[in-house]
Design a protein around this motif. Structure first.
Motif, short mmCIF file in Angstrom:
data_model
loop_
_atom_site.label_atom_id
_atom_site.label_comp_id
_atom_site.label_asym_id
_atom_site.label_seq_id
_atom_site.Cartn_x
_atom_site.Cartn_y
_atom_site.Cartn_z
N THR A 1 -41.77 -117.18 -25.70
CA THR A 1 -40.61 -117.57 -24.52
C THR A 1 -40.97 -117.23 -23.42
OG1 THR A 1 -39.48 -118.52 -27.10
CG2 THR A 1 -38.12 -118.17 -24.43
N PHE A 2 -40.46 -117.86 -22.33
CA PHE A 2 -40.96 -117.03 -20.81
C PHE A 2 -40.34 -118.69 -20.18
CE2 PHE A 2 -45.15 -119.18 -21.94
CZ PHE A 2 -44.63 -120.27 -21.15
N GLU A 3 -39.42 -117.12 -19.01
CA GLU A 3 -39.65 -118.42 -18.04
C GLU A 3 -40.11 -118.59 -16.61
OE1 GLU A 3 -35.14 -116.94 -16.46
OE2 GLU A 3 -34.65 -116.49 -18.32
N LEU A 4 -40.17 -120.01 -16.12
CA LEU A 4 -41.13 -120.33 -14.81
C LEU A 4 -40.18 -120.06 -14.06
CD1 LEU A 4 -43.89 -122.29 -16.42
CD2 LEU A 4 -44.03 -119.84 -15.34
N LEU A 5 -40.47 -119.92 -12.53
CA LEU A 5 -40.16 -120.72 -10.94
C LEU A 5 -40.40 -120.46 -10.00
CD1 LEU A 5 -38.09 -120.45 -9.18
CD2 LEU A 5 -37.37 -118.07 -9.07
N TYR B 1 -43.33 -117.48 -10.80
CA TYR B 1 -43.30 -116.34 -10.91
C TYR B 1 -42.84 -116.59 -12.93
CZ TYR B 1 -42.02 -115.50 -6.24
OH TYR B 1 -41.81 -114.71 -4.82
N LEU B 2 -43.15 -115.44 -13.11
CA LEU B 2 -43.04 -115.51 -14.54
C LEU B 2 -42.04 -114.75 -15.07
CD1 LEU B 2 -45.76 -116.02 -16.94
CD2 LEU B 2 -44.66 -114.29 -17.56
N LYS B 3 -41.08 -115.02 -15.98
CA LYS B 3 -40.16 -114.07 -16.22
C LYS B 3 -39.71 -114.46 -18.20
CE LYS B 3 -34.88 -113.14 -16.30
NZ LYS B 3 -34.21 -113.45 -15.18
N ASP C 1 -41.36 -102.82 -21.13
CA ASP C 1 -39.99 -102.15 -21.37
C ASP C 1 -39.10 -102.53 -19.65
OD1 ASP C 1 -39.69 -102.07 -23.84
OD2 ASP C 1 -39.31 -100.29 -23.31
N LYS C 2 -40.37 -101.62 -18.98
CA LYS C 2 -40.11 -102.27 -17.57
C LYS C 2 -40.29 -103.98 -16.75
CE LYS C 2 -41.80 -97.68 -15.88
NZ LYS C 2 -42.41 -96.95 -15.61
N LEU C 3 -41.35 -104.44 -17.32
CA LEU C 3 -41.67 -105.68 -17.15
C LEU C 3 -40.82 -106.99 -17.96
CD1 LEU C 3 -45.85 -105.38 -17.39
CD2 LEU C 3 -43.98 -106.60 -15.48
N TYR D 1 -38.94 -110.79 -12.97
CA TYR D 1 -39.59 -112.02 -12.67
C TYR D 1 -41.16 -111.08 -11.87
CZ TYR D 1 -36.62 -115.86 -12.08
OH TYR D 1 -34.88 -116.03 -12.62
N VAL D 2 -42.89 -112.01 -12.02
CA VAL D 2 -43.56 -110.89 -12.28
C VAL D 2 -44.26 -112.35 -11.60
CG1 VAL D 2 -45.57 -110.22 -12.76
CG2 VAL D 2 -44.35 -109.68 -14.04
N LYS D 3 -44.70 -111.99 -10.11
CA LYS D 3 -45.53 -113.14 -9.60
C LYS D 3 -46.67 -113.23 -10.11
CE LYS D 3 -46.32 -114.76 -4.76
NZ LYS D 3 -45.80 -114.11 -3.14
N VAL D 4 -47.37 -114.50 -9.90
CA VAL D 4 -48.35 -115.02 -10.37
C VAL D 4 -49.00 -115.41 -9.35
CG1 VAL D 4 -49.78 -116.40 -12.48
CG2 VAL D 4 -47.02 -115.98 -12.69
N PRO D 5 -50.24 -114.41 -9.45
CA PRO D 5 -51.58 -114.55 -8.42
C PRO D 5 -52.46 -115.28 -8.23
CG PRO D 5 -51.52 -112.21 -9.66
CD PRO D 5 -51.02 -113.01 -9.95
#
Length: 258
Positions: free
Chosen positions: A100-104, A111-113, A139-141, A145-149
């Motif tokens: 399960t993940f979120e997208l923005l 961004y993926l969360k 745990d840190k991630l 939000y992680v920006k997808v290159p």
């Protein structure tokens, strides 16, 4: 010769009228027409199946925003979507069999969360760990939000879930000869169905009979999912996450699957 009193004559005259009124409610007798199913609607229910589909596509094409929720089944897996989409981006969630993940997306920035379990399983699935990964890195991630290159192989796949035009063009496509179906209701709104094929084997589209003829539900042929389309033209804000909310994954992102 017997003469009826005025009151008696009035009662006898009233009797057939009363019977006629009573029967008309059940049998639509006495020359009354049955109720018009399109009364108070936008009138598209009177059109042909082809014209209804065309109206729905035109309405969707002119809309600035929509909420899409439901399930899609494809060769790549099964996806449960709950996305708010507009012409500039999207925000929402995607659920697969394993994650399960979120997208923005704001413009081209995607961004993926996800939670720590997502990132931990992604690392495990690659058969190794980056130098600074492991449980601590996951745990840190988690919930950041992680920006997808844009050059990442996952970028195109993930962005596809956030493209309003792409999703609508793919979802609203009916296959086979179009057939006008029954009237129904989606979310309390009256609709008219248009099907691809006599049994809906090419998909079934519910089009609103109230206001603008937006598509409100699409059932894909072959049991390949059902999606509900709502909140048409309800504009919503899209804001990129702050630096405090964002972290760099530092490697190729995992590809999603069922």
């Amino acid at each position: 010769m017997t003469f009826l009193a005025p009151a008696s004559r009035a009662r006898r005259a009233a009797l057939p009228v009363a019977l006629c009124v009573g029967l008309s409610a059940v049998l639509t007798a006495c020359g009354e027409e049955p109720p018009d199913p399109d009364a108070g609607t936008n009138g598209v229910g009177k059109l042909s199946a082809t014209a209804i589909e065309s109206k729905a596509r035109a309405a969707a094409g002119a809309a600035r925003a929509v909420r899409l929720s439901g399930t899609l089944v494809s060769k790549g897996g099964t996806y449960e979507l709950n996305m708010r989409l507009n012409r500039a981006g999207a925000a929402g969630s995607v659920v697969t069999r394993t994650s399960t993940f979120e997208l923005l997306r704001v413009g081209d920035a995607l961004y993926l969360k996800a939670d720590a379990d997502f990132w931990a399983s992604a690392t495990d699935g690659e058969g190794g760990e980056p130098d600074d990964s492991g449980t601590g890195a996951a745990d840190k991630l988690g919930d950041k939000y992680v920006k997808v290159p844009e050059d990442d192989p996952s970028y195109k796949q993930l962005r596809g879930f956030t493209e309003m035009n792409v999703l609508l063009d793919g979802l609203l496509e009916l296959h086979g000869d179009l057939v006008k179906g029954d009237r129904s209701k989606i979310g309390g709104i009256r609709t008219i169905k248009v099907a691809g094929g006599p049994k809906g084997e090419g998909g079934t589209l519910d089009v609103s009979l109230e206001g603008t003829p937006y598509p409100l539900q699409f059932a894909r042929g072959g049991g390949a999912g059902v999606v509900v389309l709502s909140d048409w033209n309800k504009v919503f804000p899209l804001t990129a996450p702050s630096r405090d909310e964002t972290l760099d994954y530092g490697r190729q992102l995992p590809r999603t699957s069922d």
